[in-house]
Design a protein around this motif. Sequence first.
Motif, PDB file in Angstrom:
ATOM      1  N   THR A 132       0.846  -1.198   0.000  1.00 28.02           N
ATOM      2  CA  THR A 132       0.000   0.000   0.000  1.00 28.02           C
ATOM      3  C   THR A 132       0.880   1.246   0.000  1.00 28.02           C
ATOM      4  O   THR A 132       1.843   1.345   0.772  1.00 28.02           O
ATOM      5  N   LEU A 133       0.542   2.174  -0.873  1.00 26.97           N
ATOM      6  CA  LEU A 133       1.209   3.477  -0.922  1.00 26.97           C
ATOM      7  C   LEU A 133       0.378   4.459  -0.121  1.00 26.97           C
ATOM      8  O   LEU A 133      -0.832   4.594  -0.332  1.00 26.97           O
ATOM      9  N   TRP A 134       1.038   5.148   0.819  1.00 28.85           N
ATOM     10  CA  TRP A 134       0.387   6.140   1.661  1.00 28.85           C
ATOM     11  C   TRP A 134       0.984   7.523   1.382  1.00 28.85           C
ATOM     12  O   TRP A 134       2.200   7.657   1.230  1.00 28.85           O
ATOM     13  N   LEU A 135       0.114   8.526   1.316  1.00 32.14           N
ATOM     14  CA  LEU A 135       0.546   9.922   1.212  1.00 32.14           C
ATOM     15  C   LEU A 135      -0.139  10.724   2.304  1.00 32.14           C
ATOM     16  O   LEU A 135      -1.348  10.545   2.542  1.00 32.14           O
ATOM     17  N   CYS A 136       0.608  11.612   2.942  1.00 31.15           N
ATOM     18  CA  CYS A 136       0.014  12.537   3.906  1.00 31.15           C
ATOM     19  C   CYS A 136       0.423  13.956   3.545  1.00 31.15           C
ATOM     20  O   CYS A 136       1.618  14.246   3.350  1.00 31.15           O
ATOM     21  N   PHE A 137      -0.562  14.833   3.426  1.00 28.75           N
ATOM     22  CA  PHE A 137      -0.322  16.246   3.149  1.00 28.75           C
ATOM     23  C   PHE A 137      -0.584  17.022   4.434  1.00 28.75           C
ATOM     24  O   PHE A 137      -1.729  17.134   4.889  1.00 28.75           O
ATOM     25  N   ARG A 138       0.502  17.475   5.037  1.00 29.66           N
ATOM     26  CA  ARG A 138       0.418  18.129   6.337  1.00 29.66           C
ATOM     27  C   ARG A 138      -0.158  19.534   6.214  1.00 29.66           C
ATOM     28  O   ARG A 138      -0.017  20.204   5.179  1.00 29.66           O
ATOM     29  N   ALA A 139      -0.792  19.991   7.285  1.00 28.84           N
ATOM     30  CA  ALA A 139      -1.398  21.326   7.311  1.00 28.84           C
ATOM     31  C   ALA A 139      -0.355  22.386   6.978  1.00 28.84           C
ATOM     32  O   ALA A 139       0.758  22.376   7.516  1.00 28.84           O
ATOM     33  N   LEU A 140      -0.733  23.293   6.097  1.00 26.99           N
ATOM     34  CA  LEU A 140       0.197  24.324   5.633  1.00 26.99           C
ATOM     35  C   LEU A 140       0.119  25.602   6.470  1.00 26.99           C
ATOM     36  O   LEU A 140       1.020  26.438   6.413  1.00 26.99           O
ATOM     37  N   ASP A 141      -0.943  25.757   7.250  1.00 23.05           N
ATOM     38  CA  ASP A 141      -1.162  27.025   7.950  1.00 23.05           C
ATOM     39  C   ASP A 141       0.018  27.447   8.822  1.00 23.05           C
ATOM     40  O   ASP A 141       0.413  28.620   8.840  1.00 23.05           O
ATOM     41  N   ALA A 142       0.570  26.494   9.577  1.00 21.36           N
ATOM     42  CA  ALA A 142       1.672  26.849  10.482  1.00 21.36           C
ATOM     43  C   ALA A 142       2.852  27.399   9.702  1.00 21.36           C
ATOM     44  O   ALA A 142       3.510  28.359  10.128  1.00 21.36           O
ATOM     45  N   ARG A 143       3.119  26.813   8.524  1.00 22.98           N
ATOM     46  CA  ARG A 143       4.227  27.309   7.696  1.00 22.98           C
ATOM     47  C   ARG A 143       3.903  28.697   7.133  1.00 22.98           C
ATOM     48  O   ARG A 143       4.773  29.558   7.042  1.00 22.98           O
ATOM     49  N   LEU A 144       2.654  28.917   6.744  1.00 22.29           N
ATOM     50  CA  LEU A 144       2.272  30.218   6.203  1.00 22.29           C
ATOM     51  C   LEU A 144       2.343  31.321   7.257  1.00 22.29           C
ATOM     52  O   LEU A 144       2.539  32.491   6.933  1.00 22.29           O
ATOM     53  N   GLN A 145       2.161  30.958   8.502  1.00 26.95           N
ATOM     54  CA  GLN A 145       2.186  31.960   9.576  1.00 26.95           C
ATOM     55  C   GLN A 145       3.555  32.112  10.223  1.00 26.95           C
ATOM     56  O   GLN A 145       3.742  32.978  11.086  1.00 26.95           O
ATOM     57  N   ALA A 146       4.513  31.278   9.793  1.00 29.55           N
ATOM     58  CA  ALA A 146       5.851  31.348  10.399  1.00 29.55           C
ATOM     59  C   ALA A 146       6.541  32.651  10.026  1.00 29.55           C
ATOM     60  O   ALA A 146       6.333  33.212   8.948  1.00 29.55           O
ATOM     61  N   ARG A 147       7.376  33.123  10.911  1.00 31.91           N
ATOM     62  CA  ARG A 147       8.133  34.342  10.655  1.00 31.91           C
ATOM     63  C   ARG A 147       9.409  33.988   9.901  1.00 31.91           C
ATOM     64  O   ARG A 147      10.064  32.992  10.181  1.00 31.91           O
TER      65      ARG A 147
END
Length: 792
Positions: free
Chosen positions: A111-126
């Motif tokens: 089985t091939l698994w993909l996970c796309f992690r939440a981007l919000d934290a990266r967009l809000q990073a300084r």
Amino acid sequence: MGRLTEGWSLTVTPAGACGGPRQAAQLAGWVPASVPGLAARDLARAGRPSHPLHDQDVWYRVALPESGPRRLAFDGLATLAEAWLDEVPLLAADSMFQPHVVDVDLAAGATLWLCFRALDARLQARGPRARWRPAMIEAQGLRLVRHSLLGHLPGFRPREDLVGPWRPVRVEAIPAVDPREVRLQADWDGRARLTVDLALDDAAGARITCASASAALWPAGEGRWRAVVEPDAEPWWPHTHGPQPLYAVELDAGGETVELGRVGFRRIEAETAASGFALRVNGEPVFCRGACWVSPDLGGERAHYAPALQLARDAGMNMVRVSGIGVYESRAFFDLCDELGLLVWQDFMFANFDYPAADAAFAEVVRQEAETVLAGLQGAPSLAVLCGGSEVMQQAAMMGLPPLEWPLFDEVLPQTAARLRPDVPYVPNTPFGGAAPFVADQGVAHFYGVGAYERPLADARAAEVKFAAECLAFANVPEPRTLAKHLPVPAVHDPRWKAAVPRDRGASWDFEDVRDHYLRQLFEVDPYRLRREDPALYLDLSRLVSGEVMAAVFSEWRRARSPCAGGLVWTLRDQLPGAGWGLIDARDEPKPALYALARVLRPVQVLLSDEGVNGLAVHLINETAGPVAGEVRLSVLDDQGLASPDVRRPVELAARQALEVSAFGLLGRFFDLSYAYRFGLRAHACVRAQLIVDGAAVSEAFHFLGPRCGLSGGEVEARLDGEDLVLVGRGLHRYVHVEDAHFRPVDDGFPLVPDQPKRVRLVRRGDAAEGARPQGEVLGPGGHVLGVYRPD
């Protein structure tokens, strides 16, 4: 097995809820998923909330039906992605634009698994402090993440969180030659020359073949091999200037033949003399005309590209610009452009932001991205310009900042381009050049003097534009059929209509206001009152005005004495149904503005320009490789379409020649053609110029004298002749529209005069009913029926 499209499912979890496949396998709420595709669209189809997604994790899974040594290829993962094979980690990605390949030994039933992690934290990073903040983009953190601006540009495209495997996932045999390591450089200097450089463990005795010529590979060091082939081949041209021969390149090694791709032989050079910018192809100057491209389908499918690109070619365009606000297109896009003879201006995906180019880690990510993009475009003859991006330098200058250093655009990107596609000119950014990057008379401009800045049409000449990499944005109204089917709401007043009209975020106006400005100026009507009192006429005049303005500007720029070497309209295609920037609507139907442009973009063309007291100038253009001999006809028409005077003069155009002729000289006497001297009342309604070759008009141009001239012509006789519709008008018509449910005219919204039948080819629409035959109406402004046609 190639693309892995069947059997996918997805589910959504709170950010960080699952660390890996073992926990994800216990999740509920799995729904069918399309790959390539986006999670939001699959969730919407399943009736699940699909926005927002950047604050959540999205999991995908699929069972692999094969076993044994294979290559897993991920052409695009948006954006913070992890992959596992069963519970074995394969990769971690942090760029939407970076493909990945992993060689594995598949076990049966894996089985091939993909996970796309939440981007919000990266967009809000300084990150490093930005020197400016572009108002048109919602998420300022995008400058730190390699993720498309699409979905974050209010007023241009609907809000959408781009999450998921947006490009294909493939399972393939491990190739004998890694296509990422193949370099194909095809050149033309009167003869064809192909240089091939590739990585192989041992290529002793191997040969490269192209167009029946072959050459042996020799060692070039560090595991690479090289060959130079000089085949008997013909040059590749943009379609306006010549044919598009393409040649397969093959590696013959150990009794096996490996296809390395195909090439077209051409040489593209940029001329920057006199502070300008122009392209030469195979030594010949090319006036580049076309539109900016923002992908209609992120999956990279040839079938989704083909309709709009074919319409662009049919309209006489020879260039498209892949804009830095979007995504890199797949090789299928370039294959189509190679075949159609469309040059491609390729932006790297940077726009508007103050990117942290001084950050070494960010610069390395960009270098790898550029290498991957250019490695995938080896040999593509359509690739004509590489550009660092859009409106970054302009943003800085308009914010009043002093001249800045641009290591990203002046070092990282050009160095990579020079190494992997040295045959393609590079431009640091657009607009670019001059005392300020946004001036139009030097370098490469974004020209909106005519358009958003509501300058008079004369500004197209006064600005002395050298090359407009963007220009002429209007809210172009679609055909009535499109609106009736996909947006059946009152024009302008309804919020659903306004949702499709582009605007700059925070501005007090939109691009419909821009169109209304020129409607008022050119037709001397009050748009506000007209759309209330006669909405059908308002829409038809709106269709007419944006096309007339664009045609007038390109007629100006194509003159022999014009300093302009190209213009690209913003944009080619709409993102959703309505009065968007596109020349083609979101259902791949041409808008009236495209038809109007097509009438002034032909390789063999006649144009008219108003030269004030010097009268009208007739411009004759032949971009082809052979001479053109025929006649130029100049007709002065009254409101009934009666011609007097009406003269014909022989004309010969050499190959690649542009010629300007005084209309006074063609007439042989004074006639106030442009009504510049105003001795008494105006006696005529318009002037028509035709270029006639072998007895047929190959191009015609009209100069109307008044705002209402030709808007109230009489009946039109319409009859079918095979696949053609033949029209004969009574009186002078400035705008004639053909309405047919099952067939589309190849020209529409055109002027019609009574002395000569107008033959219009009809082509079957993609949604036409089986067995349908041409049947429709000929309409004038305001939807007035001028004639009907029926099958025999």
